[in-house]
Design a protein around this motif. Structure first.
Motif, PDB file in Angstrom:
ATOM      1  N   ALA A   1       0.841  -1.196   0.000  1.00  0.00           N
ATOM      2  CA  ALA A   1       0.000   0.000   0.000  1.00  0.00           C
ATOM      3  C   ALA A   1       0.879   1.250   0.000  1.00  0.00           C
ATOM      4  N   GLY A   2       0.473   2.204  -0.836  1.00  0.00           N
ATOM      5  CA  GLY A   2       1.251   3.422  -0.998  1.00  0.00           C
ATOM      6  C   GLY A   2       2.238   3.367  -2.142  1.00  0.00           C
ATOM      7  N   GLY A   3       2.442   2.180  -2.683  1.00  0.00           N
ATOM      8  CA  GLY A   3       3.388   2.009  -3.769  1.00  0.00           C
ATOM      9  C   GLY A   3       2.795   2.328  -5.130  1.00  0.00           C
ATOM     10  N   SER A   4       3.588   2.057  -6.151  1.00  0.00           N
ATOM     11  CA  SER A   4       3.202   2.375  -7.523  1.00  0.00           C
ATOM     12  C   SER A   4       3.449   1.190  -8.445  1.00  0.00           C
ATOM     13  N   LEU A   5       2.660   1.129  -9.487  1.00  0.00           N
ATOM     14  CA  LEU A   5       2.844   0.170 -10.574  1.00  0.00           C
ATOM     15  C   LEU A   5       2.456   0.864 -11.868  1.00  0.00           C
ATOM     16  N   ARG A   6       3.041   0.399 -12.965  1.00  0.00           N
ATOM     17  CA  ARG A   6       2.613   0.867 -14.275  1.00  0.00           C
ATOM     18  C   ARG A   6       2.239  -0.326 -15.133  1.00  0.00           C
ATOM     19  N   LEU A   7       1.024  -0.298 -15.624  1.00  0.00           N
ATOM     20  CA  LEU A   7       0.543  -1.318 -16.544  1.00  0.00           C
ATOM     21  C   LEU A   7       0.724  -0.827 -17.982  1.00  0.00           C
ATOM     22  N   SER A   8       1.038  -1.761 -18.861  1.00  0.00           N
ATOM     23  CA  SER A   8       1.161  -1.463 -20.282  1.00  0.00           C
ATOM     24  C   SER A   8       0.267  -2.408 -21.061  1.00  0.00           C
ATOM     25  N   CYS A   9      -0.207  -1.936 -22.191  1.00  0.00           N
ATOM     26  CA  CYS A   9      -1.033  -2.766 -23.066  1.00  0.00           C
ATOM     27  C   CYS A   9      -0.647  -2.452 -24.505  1.00  0.00           C
ATOM     28  N   ALA A  10      -0.046  -3.429 -25.168  1.00  0.00           N
ATOM     29  CA  ALA A  10       0.370  -3.275 -26.553  1.00  0.00           C
ATOM     30  C   ALA A  10      -0.713  -3.836 -27.465  1.00  0.00           C
ATOM     31  N   ALA A  11      -1.111  -3.033 -28.438  1.00  0.00           N
ATOM     32  CA  ALA A  11      -2.207  -3.405 -29.324  1.00  0.00           C
ATOM     33  C   ALA A  11      -1.706  -3.684 -30.733  1.00  0.00           C
TER      34      ALA A  11
ATOM     35  N   VAL B   1      -3.280  -7.324 -10.129  1.00  0.00           N
ATOM     36  CA  VAL B   1      -2.615  -6.349  -9.262  1.00  0.00           C
ATOM     37  C   VAL B   1      -3.054  -6.633  -7.832  1.00  0.00           C
ATOM     38  N   THR B   2      -2.098  -6.884  -6.974  1.00  0.00           N
ATOM     39  CA  THR B   2      -2.388  -7.162  -5.573  1.00  0.00           C
ATOM     40  C   THR B   2      -1.682  -6.115  -4.715  1.00  0.00           C
ATOM     41  N   VAL B   3      -2.463  -5.435  -3.895  1.00  0.00           N
ATOM     42  CA  VAL B   3      -1.920  -4.407  -3.017  1.00  0.00           C
ATOM     43  C   VAL B   3      -2.047  -4.887  -1.579  1.00  0.00           C
ATOM     44  N   SER B   4      -0.931  -5.073  -0.933  1.00  0.00           N
ATOM     45  CA  SER B   4      -0.931  -5.567   0.453  1.00  0.00           C
ATOM     46  C   SER B   4      -0.947  -4.396   1.431  1.00  0.00           C
ATOM     47  N   SER B   5      -1.602  -4.644   2.561  1.00  0.00           N
ATOM     48  CA  SER B   5      -1.719  -3.565   3.566  1.00  0.00           C
ATOM     49  C   SER B   5      -0.562  -3.608   4.560  1.00  0.00           C
TER      50      SER B   5
END
Length: 115
Positions: free
Chosen positions: A14-24, A111-115
């Motif tokens: 929790a409080g962190g960041s992620l970036r998802l990408s999707c190539a089409a 995406v899993t966000v742990s507390s």
């Protein structure tokens, strides 16, 4: 053949960041509206963020000011930058393209966000 390939999911605190990408592929990406949806266990799939071919964006209230959707037309890729993640953001995230009157879906990335 339309293909949407996601990457970038995973486990984050929790409080962190992620970036998802999707190539089409298989679409004229620059004119195609793209979206990110998510589905949490036991809940319906919901829109997270949407971007038009022209770059206009809209967001679910729950992610405004934390998530940013963007696109790189040269790479045929749409992104979802997710900051200040919360446990309630835990879900399978799906990339979507509305092309030829059809909604096309990627397979989803967890995406899993742990507390």
């Amino acid at each position: 053949q339309v293909q949407l390939v996601e990457s970038g999911g995973g486990l984050v605190q929790a409080g962190g960041s992620l970036r998802l990408s999707c190539a089409a592929s298989g679409i004229i990406f620059s004119i195609t509206a793209m979206g990110w949806y998510r589905q949490a266990p036991g809940k319906q799939r919901e829109l997270v963020a949407h971007i038009t071919g022209g770059g206009s964006t809209n967001y679910a209230d729950s992610v405004k000011d934390r998530f940013t959707i963007s696109r790189d037309n040269a790479k045929n890729t749409v992104y979802l930058q997710m900051n200040s993640l919360k446990p309630e953001d835990t879900a399978v995230y799906y990339c979507n393209a509305n092309w030829g009157g059809v909604n096309w879906w990627a397979k989803g990335t967890l995406v899993t966000v742990s507390s």
